[in-house]
Structure formats: C-alpha cells, structure tokens
Design a protein around this motif. Structure first.
Motif, PDB file in Angstrom:
ATOM      1  N   GLY A  18       5.149  -1.356   6.004  1.00  0.00           N
ATOM      2  CA  GLY A  18       5.295   0.005   5.480  1.00  0.00           C
ATOM      3  C   GLY A  18       6.391   0.063   4.446  1.00  0.00           C
ATOM      4  N   ALA A  19       7.535  -0.523   4.782  1.00  0.00           N
ATOM      5  CA  ALA A  19       8.665  -0.494   3.860  1.00  0.00           C
ATOM      6  C   ALA A  19       8.325  -1.246   2.582  1.00  0.00           C
ATOM      7  CB  ALA A  19       9.899  -1.092   4.529  1.00  0.00           C
ATOM      8  N   GLY A  20       7.620  -2.385   2.732  1.00  0.00           N
ATOM      9  CA  GLY A  20       7.251  -3.174   1.555  1.00  0.00           C
ATOM     10  C   GLY A  20       6.367  -2.390   0.614  1.00  0.00           C
ATOM     11  N   VAL A  21       5.319  -1.749   1.186  1.00  0.00           N
ATOM     12  CA  VAL A  21       4.416  -0.945   0.367  1.00  0.00           C
ATOM     13  C   VAL A  21       5.192   0.184  -0.311  1.00  0.00           C
ATOM     14  CG1 VAL A  21       2.466   0.654   0.454  1.00  0.00           C
ATOM     15  CG2 VAL A  21       2.379  -1.483   1.732  1.00  0.00           C
ATOM     16  N   ALA A  22       6.083   0.823   0.472  1.00  0.00           N
ATOM     17  CA  ALA A  22       6.846   1.940  -0.073  1.00  0.00           C
ATOM     18  C   ALA A  22       7.715   1.499  -1.238  1.00  0.00           C
ATOM     19  CB  ALA A  22       7.707   2.570   1.024  1.00  0.00           C
ATOM     20  N   VAL A  23       8.407   0.356  -1.060  1.00  0.00           N
ATOM     21  CA  VAL A  23       9.289  -0.115  -2.126  1.00  0.00           C
ATOM     22  C   VAL A  23       8.473  -0.460  -3.372  1.00  0.00           C
ATOM     23  CG1 VAL A  23      10.799  -2.001  -2.828  1.00  0.00           C
ATOM     24  CG2 VAL A  23      11.149  -0.890  -0.630  1.00  0.00           C
ATOM     25  N   GLY A  24       7.326  -1.137  -3.152  1.00  0.00           N
ATOM     26  CA  GLY A  24       6.479  -1.492  -4.289  1.00  0.00           C
ATOM     27  C   GLY A  24       6.021  -0.257  -5.048  1.00  0.00           C
ATOM     28  N   LEU A  25       5.488   0.729  -4.299  1.00  0.00           N
ATOM     29  CA  LEU A  25       5.017   1.973  -4.926  1.00  0.00           C
ATOM     30  C   LEU A  25       6.160   2.683  -5.651  1.00  0.00           C
ATOM     31  CD1 LEU A  25       2.691   3.606  -2.258  1.00  0.00           C
ATOM     32  CD2 LEU A  25       2.077   2.872  -4.556  1.00  0.00           C
ATOM     33  N   THR A  26       7.328   2.685  -4.979  1.00  0.00           N
ATOM     34  CA  THR A  26       8.483   3.355  -5.569  1.00  0.00           C
ATOM     35  C   THR A  26       8.835   2.769  -6.919  1.00  0.00           C
ATOM     36  OG1 THR A  26       9.319   3.553  -3.338  1.00  0.00           O
ATOM     37  CG2 THR A  26      10.835   4.085  -5.104  1.00  0.00           C
ATOM     38  N   LEU A  27       8.944   1.449  -6.950  1.00  0.00           N
ATOM     39  CA  LEU A  27       9.358   0.802  -8.184  1.00  0.00           C
ATOM     40  C   LEU A  27       8.312   1.015  -9.281  1.00  0.00           C
ATOM     41  CD1 LEU A  27      10.998  -2.436  -6.831  1.00  0.00           C
ATOM     42  CD2 LEU A  27      12.066  -0.346  -7.673  1.00  0.00           C
ATOM     43  N   TYR A  28       7.022   0.965  -8.874  1.00  0.00           N
ATOM     44  CA  TYR A  28       5.956   1.197  -9.856  1.00  0.00           C
ATOM     45  C   TYR A  28       6.071   2.608 -10.421  1.00  0.00           C
ATOM     46  CZ  TYR A  28       1.419   1.882 -11.945  1.00  0.00           C
ATOM     47  OH  TYR A  28       0.419   2.177 -12.832  1.00  0.00           O
TER      48      TYR A  28
END
Lengths: 153, 657
Positions: A18-28
C-alpha cells in the motif's frame, strides 16, 4: 512458518505494498502538477517553456491595463523593472488587482510570447508582496520601499 | 498603564509556568506527593495571569489606545466595537496571545476535571502542558509582544483591521481552530506522561480519549467554519483551495482522526499502544508545524502576514525540541510496551488499522505537497507551486477507499470474525447502495463523472450500513424498540453521527464538484442571463456609504422558471482607512443549492463584471462537518468515562485500605 507469523507477514506485506503504491502515485502526481515560477526577465531571456503551465509575476505596469469593451477579456503587462511580460486574462480580476500592485498569474506562454492566464492572484494585504515577486524585484534591484512602514515593522 | 499591566501579567504567568513545568515533574519522579500537589494551583495561576493579559489587550482595543503599536496596526475608531474585540486576534501578536490563553485554558480544564487521575500522572500531564506553555510565553514575550508602545509619536488614528477579517467568520473561526490545535497538546501531554511513567495501559487510553475527542471536534468545527468563511468572503465561491495554510490545519486533523480511532482500539483491546503514542506525538507536532508555516511567512497564501524571520526561527526551534525530545523518549521507552491481546486478520482491529494507514497516507501526501515547494526553494532549485490536481489525485481515491472500509469496520466484531459470514452480511447493503446511488444520479440532469457515482454510492453505503447496524442492535433484545434505542451508549450514537457526517460531506463534495455552474459575465443594465432554472436580470448599481467604507450595490432580479423569485444585491466595498477593495457576495442559500452572485469591477456605461454561480448541495459540506463535530462531542461526554474512573478510584482505595 506458524499461522501467527504468517498473519503478521500478510499485514506487513499489505502495508508495504500500500505504501509503495501510494508513494509511486504521489511522486507521479507531484511531477505532473508542479508549476514553476518565472520572472519577466527570465521569460524575456527565453528561459520559460512555451505551452506549459507556469507562474509569472511582477508589478502591473502603470497604464498597461487594456480592457475589451464587449467581454471580460483584459490585457496588461507585469514588470520587474528590467523587462515586462504581456498577460491576457478573461474573467474577473481579484479585488486587489491594481496598476502598480504585485501580482502572480498562472497560465501558459503562447507562441507570440504572451502569457494566457487562467488565474490571477493578488494578495489581500496591501503591503504584502508575494515572496516570488519580491525576490524577482530584489534580483533586479528594484524593490520598492513599502509605504506606511510605521505600521509594519 | 493597562498595557504594561498586560506585559507584567504575562511575565508572572511565565514564572508560574516555569514552576509548573519543573516542580510536579520532579515530584512525580521522586514520588513526592507534596511537590505533585503544586500542579493544580500553579495551572490555575498560569491561566489567571494569561487571562489578565488577554483582557488588558482587549481593553486597549476597546479604548482605542493607539499608543499600543499592535492596536494601531489592527484597529480604527470607525470600527464597530465587536470587530474591535475580534481584532484582538486579527494579527500575529494577538493571535499568539489567544493561542497561549487557549493552552492555559486546556491546562486549567485538565487540572479541574481530572480529580480521578492518579496523582503522579496528573502531575506529569500538567507538567508537560507547563513546558509547552513556557515555550510559547517566551515566544510571545521575546519576539511578538502585543503590548509594545509607539511612544512618543503615537498616531491619532489606527490603520484599521484588514477588511477581510471584519466579519462574523473571523470572530469564531480562529478561536475554534485554536481550541482544536492546542487541544491536541492534552493528548500529547498524556502520551508523554504515560511514556515517562511507563504505564501505557488501557486506563491511559481511557483518560486520554474524551480529551482527544473534544479537541478533534473543535478542530473539525474550526476547519468547517474556515471553509464556510472563505466561501462567502473571498468572492470566488470555492470552499477548499488546497492552500498551504488550509493544509496546515488539515494535517493535524487527519492524524487526529487516526488517533481518535487508534485510542479506541488501545482502550478496548490493549493493542496498537506504541502506534497510538506516536500518533499523539505527531498530531501535536503537526499542529506546531501548522503554526510555524502560518506564522513564519514562508508560504504564499491568503493567510500570510508580513512576517519576520526571527519568529519563524523561534517556532522552528520549539518544533524541533518537541519532535526531537518526544521521539527520543519514545525510542527509549517504546520497546517496553507489550500488547495485551491478539487479533485475527478479519476483525475490527484490522479495519481500524486500515483506517489508520489510509489516513496517514493522505496526511503524508498532503505534507509532501505542502513542503515540497519550500524544500525546492531552500535548495535554490527555483520557485514552484503544487496545484490542486495533485492533492485531488491522491486524496479522492484514498478517501473513497476509507469510506468503503468505514462501512465494513463499523459492523465487524472485535478480535475475530468469520470472513464469509461478514461478506454475506455486506452483499445486500452494497447492492442497495449501488442501486440507490445510480438511480438518484440517473434521475438528475447533467453529466456525472465516475467519481460522482463513487461518492454518492459510498454515501448511500454508509447510510445503509448505519441503519442496518442500529436495527441489528435493537432487534437483538426482545424488549420494546424505544427502550433498546435508549440503552445504546451515547458514544455509539456519537460514532454513528460522525460517520453520517462523512457520508453527508461526501455527497456535498461529489455533487458540487460535478454540477457546479459558473458564469463570469459582462452585464449592462437590463441584461439577462440563464443559469439552470434561474434567470438573472441585472438592474444596475447604486452608490452607498457605510460606517467605515463606501460601496456600490448592484441589484439583480431573479426568476425561477419565469416566476419572480428573489432580489439579490451583491456589493463592492472600498474600505477608506486602508484603501482596500472588498467583494461582498449575495447568497441565496438552500439545503439543495445555493445561488451565488459576486460583483467584479465596474466597466464603462454602467456595466459590471459579474460572477453568477449555481452551487448544488454546497451546504452539505459544512453540514457534514457539523455532524462530525457533534458526534465527537457526544462520544466525549459519554457518562462511562466518569463512571469507570470513579470505579477504579474506589478499587484503588479498597486495595490501599
């Protein structure tokens, strides 16, 4: 692996993914929504990209505000006292928009070098200067002395 | 004379708060009851002297004492008395004094309301509050004293209060917001006291819960009021701008919401303890960060004041000491904390864990978006701003996920639940929610996006789940329905009400985002314009002179489906003392839609630039906020907190006897 550990591992994996997906989406999302600020001098020197959402700001040039008399289209120039940029905007200007006032406009530069603004911001404190504008003016060595310094130390 | 008295009272309050932050703490460490017992009278003293200082400043405003520089900057003889009173917190210095007064007020409340707490815990809690008070009193006295004089050249007339702030919204918004911000200091103090004493147990969570709920409710109310105020006062008709200062208040709210839920798990089940402590630390740290962002002037924002860097530096130091000190203590003590029970994967504990993770994720993305421009600027990589699409792109889907799990979590049992049985229980309500959501949007004209459907369906989902849960609980007993409804605890109703608030808020956001209609027009007298079912006829503007402003008032006749409906009169005011122009919008509020008319600038031949807006369901945003506020207060005032602590007290006494 006993069931308790397995359960914990599942929870940890869930949180991590969850955190990984969130960080990826955030940075994008962040990379898609950054608006860089350019001073009139930077724009005049061609540093600003054409057709990309940017912010530009400075003092509104005295006598440059030109209204269309059929619509809400308005043209004006902002300056850092070295160079100036023409800005085109269609809509209602903020209350504190005045000639000689520091403003920030958000929009895209068109091919003719005009900034097609979608938003014009002026702050609601007459002695307050947007930090970007203040810095641009300081760089150009044209920072005006605020009036009424007695009341704003 | 009176302003000097104010400064003097502040110095006295500082002396007392230094004592408060040392004597009871040392007493608690050594087990010296006499020293601990100083905590309560000292808390009363700190509040008393801070209040005197606040009254002194209020007096200076009411008496138009322009020899006080802060009064001269923020008031004017033409200002009505109630705005002169609210002008006390209209600028930096005074709002910090209000902050300190609120802090002293919370300390006083803890001192008076917590007679049932063990002496050493109470001493430590008040001691921690004393440390925070000391820090802020030093800040006020050394960098932002509101009592500084302009002598001998004091002006005859003040510079006036910023016209934006001459409004009912300003009278209530900051005090409510501060009650929330500062209220998290109580949760923080409880957490630190628990870490210091090594007693992180269910009792600690139970003491901390009502305080946290009340603080959270105030913060919710403060943010709601702020949104409402911005809506009608700024003249754009927006209700949330993802402005850095709004984000500064949203972040502690998000973490505070997580804390409220995590405390529930800690109290009921004795798990998540160290996580709860961490949340309490972060909720208060984010409150301090918010203060730093607003007060240091590092942000471009409607809230930014002309600020000086010394102040920002001081708050940054306070922030670093708070975060550094408390995390250090946490690192030392957290390893000793043991969970008191376990839970399986499908259980309410897991659902609340999901709630916490999602809220933390939203908070983190907001934090990143808010601080990123500052970071880039500090590294000299240019000036940037982060736009609303970034914040929406993340908070909307994660928020939807949060609502989905909210519906599940509220009916899941503690500790363990059969997964397939739970799924079976959920299928029917979910189908009902989808049908209701899709039908209600289909029957409406206009284009709905995917997210409109998601928002409305999830709102129905929460509603259906709440109804089915309440009816389940009522039918479990054979006694009459009304008696069963009465038997349900107050905190349960508080929870349902707050969750209903989430549903109402979601409807508001979904509908106003999808169906908002806005026209920016040039209107000459006699021009008409159609917006939805309403026709607006512009009849021209006339001049009017108010007490401290002159204004132009436009008149628009409104017709609903051809029938005369209303006359709306938006205004453009020029406040003479500062030469500031202000928009006063005309509103026709309604439960299902607002009509919103704002006057732009005058054009030639009596024509004006006019903004017409049709805003469906916009009131639901604030209605949702109010429901959450009342829910929080209902839950906090549940009688069981008092009963239980009394029971423990008597148990302790019999054990000692």
């Amino acid at each position: 692996m006993n069931p308790k550990r397995k359960k914990r591992l599942l929870i940890v994996l869930f949180i991590l993914s969850g955190a990984g997906v969130a960080v990826g989406l955030t940075l994008y999302a962040l990379s898609q929504n950054i608006n860089l600020f350019f001073s009139p001098t930077q724009i005049a020197q061609g540093e600003a990209p054409v057709g990309t959402r940017i912010r530009a700001g400075g003092m509104v040039v005295e006598g440059s505000v030109n209204r269309d008399n059929k619509s809400l289209r308005v043209e004006f120039e902002v300056t850092d006292f070295q160079n100036s940029v023409p800005i085109v905007y269609s809509g209602i200007l903020p209350d504190l928009f005045r000639e000689g006032q520091g403003i920030v406009a958000q929009g895209e530069l068109d091919a003719s070098g005009k900034l097609q603004a979608v938003e014009v911001l002026a702050k609601h404190d007459e002695n307050y200067m947007p930090p970007e504008v203040a810095e641009a003016l300081e760089k150009a060595g044209k920072m005006p002395k605020p009036s009424g310094q007695e009341f704003n130390k | 004379m009176i302003p000097e008295l104010g400064t003097y009272a502040l110095v006295l309050a500082l002396c007392l708060s230094v004592l408060l932050s040392t004597i009871p703490m040392v007493g608690a460490q050594r087990g010296n009851l006499l020293w601990i017992s100083f905590a309560r009278p000292l808390s009363i003293g700190v509040f008393f002297f801070t209040a005197i200082s606040f009254v002194a400043l209020t007096y200076a405003f009411l008496a138009n004492d322009f020899s006080v520089s802060y009064v001269a900057n923020n008031s004017n003889t033409a200002l009505p008395w109630y705005y002169r009173m609210s002008a006390v917190w209209g600028g930096h210095e005074g709002s910090l004094l209000l902050w300190v007064l609120t802090l002293a007020g919370w300390t006083l409340a803890v001192a008076l309301k917590s007679r049932d707490l063990p002496a050493d815990i109470l001493g430590r809690v008040l001691g921690v509050m004393g440390i925070i008070t000391t820090g802020f009193l030093l800040f006020v006295l050394f960098t932002s004293s509101p009592f500084e004089r302009l002598l001998p050249r004091s002006p005859a007339e003040g510079a006036d209060l910023n016209p934006l702030l001459q409004d009912f919204g300003l009278i209530v918004h900051p005090p409510m917001l501060y009650m929330g911000y500062v209220g998290f200091s109580v949760a923080f103090a409880f957490a630190i006291a628990a870490l210091l004493s090594g007693r992180l147990d269910a009792a600690w969570a139970r003491w901390s819960r009502p305080w946290t709920n009340v603080a959270w409710a105030f913060l919710t109310l403060g943010i709601t009021l702020g949104s409402w105020w911005a809506y009608y006062e700024l003249g754009w008709g927006g209700w949330w701008f993802w402005d850095p200062v709004e984000n500064a208040s949203l972040m502690p709210w998000l973490i505070g919401t997580a804390l409220v839920h995590s405390l529930a798990v800690t109290e009921k089940r004795g798990v998540f303890k160290s996580w709860t402590v961490l949340l309490a630390i972060f909720a208060f740290s984010l409150s301090l960060l918010g203060t730093f962002l607003v007060r240091s002037g590092v942000l471009t924002s409607v809230h930014a004041f002309a600020a000086d860097p010394e102040r920002g530096f001081f708050i940054l130091m306070l922030l670093l000491i708070t975060i550094g000190g408390s995390l250090f203590l946490y690192a030392l003590r957290a390893s000793e904390v043991k969970s008191e029970s376990s839970f399986s994967l499908v259980s309410r504990e897991t659902m609340l864990l999901v709630n916490n993770v999602l809220l933390t994720v939203i908070c983190f993305t907001v934090l990143l978006g808010t601080l990123y421009p500052l970071l880039v600027d500090a590294l000299g990589m240019g000036k940037i701003s982060v736009g609303p699409p970034y914040f929406n792109a993340l908070s909307v889907p994660v928020g939807a996920l949060l609502m989905l799990f909210l519906g599940v979590g509220a009916v899941t049992r503690w500790r363990r639940q059969d997964g397939t049985a739970l799924l079976k229980q959920l299928v029917v309500p979910f189908v009902i929610a989808i049908v209701l959501g899709v039908l209600s949007l289909m029957l409406r004209e206009g284009e709905s996006t995917l997210w409109t459907y998601v928002g409305v369906i999830l709102a129905f989902w929460l509603l259906v789940m709440a109804i089915s849960d309440i009816s389940d609980r009522v039918r479990r007993r054979s006694t009459p329905v009304l008696a069963n409804l009465k038997r349900l605890p107050r905190s349960y109703y508080g929870m349902q009400m707050a969750h209903l608030g989430v549903a109402v808020l979601a409807v508001g956001i979904a509908m106003v985002s999808a169906f908002n209609e806005q026209r920016d027009l040039r209107m000459a007298p006699g021009d008409t314009q159609q917006v939805g079912d309403y026709t607006f006829v512009f009849e021209g503007a006339r001049h009017f002179d108010g007490p401290n402003y002159s204004s132009d008032i436009a008149t628009l006749r409104v017709f609903y489906k051809g029938e005369p409906y209303d006359v709306m009169q938006p205004e453009k005011r020029l406040y003479t003392a500062r030469g500031t122009v202000m928009t006063e919008v005309a509103l026709d509020p309604g439960l299902f839609r607002d009509l919103y008319v704002a006057l732009g600038e005058p054009l030639e031949n009596g024509a004006w630039a006019i903004r017409l807006q049709f805003k469906p369901y916009v009131r639901w945003l604030w209605l949702g906020g109010l429901l959450m506020t009342f829910g929080g207060i209902l839950a906090a005032t549940d009688p069981r907190y008092r009963k239980q602590s009394r029971r423990e007290q008597s148990k302790l006494e019999t054990a000692n006897a």
